[in-house]
Design a protein around this motif. Structure first.
Motif, PDB file in Angstrom:
ATOM      1  N   VAL A 179      10.225  38.641  34.977  1.00 38.68           N
ATOM      2  CA  VAL A 179       9.900  39.848  35.735  1.00 38.68           C
ATOM      3  C   VAL A 179       9.571  39.501  37.188  1.00 38.68           C
ATOM      4  N   LEU A 180       8.875  38.384  37.389  1.00 42.11           N
ATOM      5  CA  LEU A 180       8.521  38.000  38.756  1.00 42.11           C
ATOM      6  C   LEU A 180       9.751  37.693  39.593  1.00 42.11           C
ATOM      7  N   ASP A 196      12.989  39.751  44.353  1.00 39.20           N
ATOM      8  CA  ASP A 196      14.374  39.879  44.826  1.00 39.20           C
ATOM      9  C   ASP A 196      14.399  40.847  46.015  1.00 39.20           C
ATOM     10  N   ASP A 197      14.317  40.288  47.229  1.00 41.56           N
ATOM     11  CA  ASP A 197      14.276  41.122  48.434  1.00 41.56           C
ATOM     12  C   ASP A 197      15.604  41.799  48.723  1.00 41.56           C
ATOM     13  N   GLU A 198      16.665  41.355  48.072  1.00 39.77           N
ATOM     14  CA  GLU A 198      17.992  41.913  48.341  1.00 39.77           C
ATOM     15  C   GLU A 198      18.290  43.142  47.490  1.00 39.77           C
ATOM     16  N   ILE A 225      12.797  47.958  38.747  1.00 38.75           N
ATOM     17  CA  ILE A 225      12.763  47.560  37.337  1.00 38.75           C
ATOM     18  C   ILE A 225      11.550  46.687  37.073  1.00 38.75           C
ATOM     19  N   ALA A 226      11.255  45.770  38.002  1.00 36.36           N
ATOM     20  CA  ALA A 226      10.107  44.872  37.835  1.00 36.36           C
ATOM     21  C   ALA A 226       8.802  45.645  37.718  1.00 36.36           C
ATOM     22  N   VAL A 227       8.626  46.687  38.531  1.00 38.01           N
ATOM     23  CA  VAL A 227       7.404  47.491  38.475  1.00 38.01           C
ATOM     24  C   VAL A 227       7.224  48.107  37.098  1.00 38.01           C
ATOM     25  N   LEU A 247       4.106  45.374  45.626  1.00 38.37           N
ATOM     26  CA  LEU A 247       5.216  46.336  45.526  1.00 38.37           C
ATOM     27  C   LEU A 247       4.779  47.726  45.990  1.00 38.37           C
ATOM     28  N   ALA A 248       3.498  48.044  45.886  1.00 36.38           N
ATOM     29  CA  ALA A 248       3.013  49.340  46.373  1.00 36.38           C
ATOM     30  C   ALA A 248       3.073  49.432  47.891  1.00 36.38           C
ATOM     31  N   GLU A 249       3.242  48.296  48.565  1.00 37.53           N
ATOM     32  CA  GLU A 249       3.355  48.277  50.021  1.00 37.53           C
ATOM     33  C   GLU A 249       4.796  48.016  50.466  1.00 37.53           C
TER      34      GLU A 249
END
Length: 763
Positions: free
Chosen positions: A158-159, A164-166, A173-175, A201-203
């Motif tokens: 998951v990490l 994956d910045d791209e 999906i990770a969230v 991810l919230a930011e």
């Protein structure tokens, strides 16, 4: 996004069936070779069927061969060009992994080293339905992974998506995966990794990722603990509730209750009430609507003194028809009605006057779904408010619901005993006429079924006179209802009524006992079966002395009834009683009845009470007898082939023909083709009907095979004058005529117990 469903990349939902040969099986191949052949087949349908049955195939070949021969196929199958095949494969992973996990440490390591990497790969699949299925599979698999392996082998998957910045999709999906797997990852991993990733991810600069994060706080908040949640996660959530994108704020509104459940009462009141108030005033209508849907559950988490007048006003306004431009489509009123019992429980009877007007508005709402919701929860509201408010304010509502549409009426009828128990005794009997109205309504059997479920409660709710004059005849009528499901439920309350009448007046009890006993000697076999069904519950509900004296002698007599279906009912009833270790399991007379039934001439009567080993042998004898009868029928048919019945002739032909001419080339009219009958009946006896879509027999399609085989079995029985009962539930059967004969039951409905059949090897 993970969880969505779309067609595959080639625009369809799977390979099509191009002909009957696509599923042809080479019987010369072993199961392992067949699986390998299908795995690399050029025919898409073969690969798809192979993938959908992969876990079952693994169980069939065994653990060792699965590890040696089948697991190496997975990597190639996971790269199949057809998305439906890849999706079918990933849906097999949980069952396959469970099989491996139960096989010891070595097999478990194979699961970790083989299946998990494939799931990680398929989560990134270009097909969204494959990716969604892989995400669901990973959440399921997380429950099978040992705690010491979850960090290195599960969390890392998951990490890698979260980092994956791209790919925006991968971060979304990770969230969702972090939230769904939080309970399996545990408190330590969630505090050290999951919560920090969620904050990051919230930011995210992309609003879709922030929206996904806002909607996936609840499980993480529950797992990390209250203190950590308040210090680290709550500030992030509050910040998201003020995001510039309305979709992010809407996601916060939908997650508000989940977050509130993870913090203290004080924090809810001091911080989350302000969040709720701000979202209720949001500029976006969608945000406001989503927040209104959460008001009721949110209020139920507060203390009564924390629910201010302004908060309560927001809630009660949801029932106002003016809330929506079209009152008949005001879905907010449904949410208000749904959460009403929880709000009443929080406020208590002391503040009922503040929401009683809202209750009356909902009761008269134009939408039947609103009224239906309240009718199903009226008994809970009554329990909270007590008898006084029930008599003064809720009884008129009950009257309205009992006269409403059936969809609304069902809720009130379903809980009628609980409602009347709260009503003052002096007012209960005013509702007795309703019972007869429901019982006489033959259009909606479900209402009668709901009434039947409450007969045990009705037996003790009313005065002795009402119990005898109304409840007793009502119970007996429902026990003989034309719908089997109503009868089956009604007889469960009969014992409580017998005991209640015994407490009131012994003569009343004797009268209902005579009524029940009359069924045991009735002319129709259906009534005698009904008596047996009643005894199943009377054995548990009436005193042992009463049962031995009044009912056991009749039950013993019915165990020797000349109608096999009646004896079968006794056998089945005793088997159920013994299985639950009932009070009469060791009773000498009951055991004598069971012993007699084990030696019954009818197979179906015997089978319920025979031990497993004897049952298997009995099945073998039965099938041998059927095969012998088939052989006799074949021989009889061959002897009759040389004769025929002449076709009708015209007047002219009749004058010129000789009546003594008989052609040897035709079979008698109405007699079945013997070879065709033999083939079909063998298929039927061996249980292979469903596996032969094309029997290869002339004039017969695959769907018709079983019907024709059954018809031929009928003819075989008629020829041999054999009567065999079935193992089916004869309680539901209605005789063709009201005579003392069982319905015509043939061997075509016979099906031996699956576990016993699997242990046989019948050629």
């Amino acid at each position: 996004m993970y969880g969505s469903e779309f067609p595959s990349e080639n625009g369809d939902f799977g390979p099509s069936l191009n002909g009957p040969d696509e599923l042809a099986i080479d019987e010369s191949l072993s199961l392992i070779d067949r699986i390998k052949s299908f795995a690399f087949s050029k025919i898409g349908l073969q690969r798809l069927v192979n993938a959908r049955n992969f876990a079952n195939s693994a169980k069939d070949v065994g653990l060792e061969d699965t590890i040696t021969h089948l697991l190496p196929l997975l990597e190639t199958m996971a790269e199949d060009p057809d998305a439906p095949m890849r999706q079918a494969l990933v849906e097999q992973f949980f069952e396959l992994a469970t099989f491996l996990s139960n096989g010891g440490d070595a097999a478990y390591r194979k699961f970790i080293d083989t299946i998990l990497p494939l799931v990680a790969k398929l989560i990134s699949d270009k097909s969204q339905e494959v990716s969604a299925s892989a995400g669901h599979a990973l959440v399921e698999l997380s429950a099978l992974i040992h705690p010491e392996d979850r960090g290195a082998h599960l969390l890392t998957i998951v990490l890698s998506l979260a980092h994956d910045d791209e790919s925006e999709e991968h971060r979304m999906i990770a969230v969702q995966l972090l939230n769904e797997m939080a309970k399996h990852l545990g408190k330590d991993l969630c505090q050290q990794f999951v919560a920090l990733e969620l904050i990051s991810l919230a930011e995210d600069p992309l609003f879709r990722v922030r929206k996904a994060a806002a909607g996936n706080f609840a499980n993480v908040c529950k797992t990390v603990g209250q203190e950590y949640c308040i210090q680290r996660l709550l500030p992030v959530f509050i910040h998201l509730s003020q995001d510039g994108i309305w979709g992010v704020r809407k996601a916060c509104a939908e997650s508000l209750v989940g977050v509130a459940e993870s913090v203290s009462q004080e924090v809810r009141h001091e911080k989350l009430v302000d969040v709720l108030e701000n979202l209720l005033k949001d500029a976006s209508r969608w945000v406001r609507v989503a927040t209104f849907q959460q008001i009721g559950p949110f209020l139920s988490l507060l203390r009564p003194d924390q629910i201010t007048d302004s908060l309560l006003l927001h809630y009660t306004s949801m029932a106002n028809p003016s809330f929506s431009p079209n009152p008949s489509e005001n879905e907010i009123a449904i949410f208000c009605a749904y959460s009403f019992p929880a709000v009443v429980l929080t406020l208590g009877p002391e503040r009922w006057h503040e929401i009683s007007a809202t209750f009356q508005t909902l009761v008269k709402d134009m939408q039947w779904k609103v009224r239906k919701t309240l009718s199903h929860s009226l008994h809970e509201i009554a329990k909270i408010l007590g008898p006084t408010i029930m008599d003064n304010e809720l009884l008129p509502t009950l009257d309205l619901f009992l006269k409403d549409l059936d969809e609304v009426k069902m809720g009130a009828v379903q809980h009628l005993a609980e409602l009347l128990e709260i009503v003052q005794p002096s007012k209960r009997e005013a509702y007795l006429p309703i019972f007869n109205e429901i019982q006489s309504d033959q259009e909606n059997w479900r209402l009668r079924s709901y009434l039947s479920r409450q007969l045990r409660g009705f037996a003790r709710l009313f005065s002795p006179a009402a119990t005898y004059s109304v409840i007793t005849p009502l119970t007996m009528k429902l026990c003989r209802d034309p719908v089997a499901q109503v009868r089956e439920v009604a007889i469960q309350g009969l014992g409580a009524l017998v005991e209640r009448l015994g407490e009131i007046d012994s003569s009343w009890q004797a009268e209902i006992i005579r009524t029940i006993q009359s069924l045991a000697t009735a002319h129709t076999f259906k009534d005698r079966q009904l008596f047996v069904a009643m005894c199943e519950y009377l054995m548990d509900d009436v005193g042992q002395a009463t049962f031995e004296r009044e009912f056991l002698p009749h039950l013993k007599q019915l165990s020797r009834d000349h109608v096999p279906n009646v004896r079968l009912s006794v056998s089945r009833m005793l088997a159920k009683h013994f299985e639950k270790n009932g009070a009469y399991t060791s009773h000498a007379e009951v055991q004598a009845v069971a012993s007699c039934l084990r030696d019954d001439e009818d197979y179906d009567v015997r089978c319920y009470l025979l031990p497993e080993a004897e049952r298997v042998l009995d099945i073998r004898r039965y099938i041998t007898q059927r095969q012998q009868k088939l052989q006799r029928l074949q021989e009889r048919g061959q002897n009759m082939v040389q004769y025929r019945v002449p076709e009708p002739l015209s007047v002219h032909e009749e004058e010129e023909s000789s009546p003594s001419v008989i052609s040897p080339t035709r079979k008698p009219t109405g007699f079945p083709d013997v070879n065709r009958l033999a083939a079909l009946t063998n298929l039927y006896l061996n249980g292979d009907m469903n596996d032969h879509s094309d029997s290869g027999l002339p004039g017969l399609s695959g769907d018709d095979d079983e019907e024709v085989a059954a018809e031929n079995m009928d003819k075989m029985d008629e020829a041999d004058d054999l009567r065999v009962t079935t193992i089916e539930d004869t309680f539901d059967q209605t005789p063709v005529e009201d005579v003392d004969e069982a319905p015509s039951i043939n061997d075509d409905t016979y099906s031996a117990p699956e576990e016993a059949m699997e242990s046989l090897s019948i050629e």
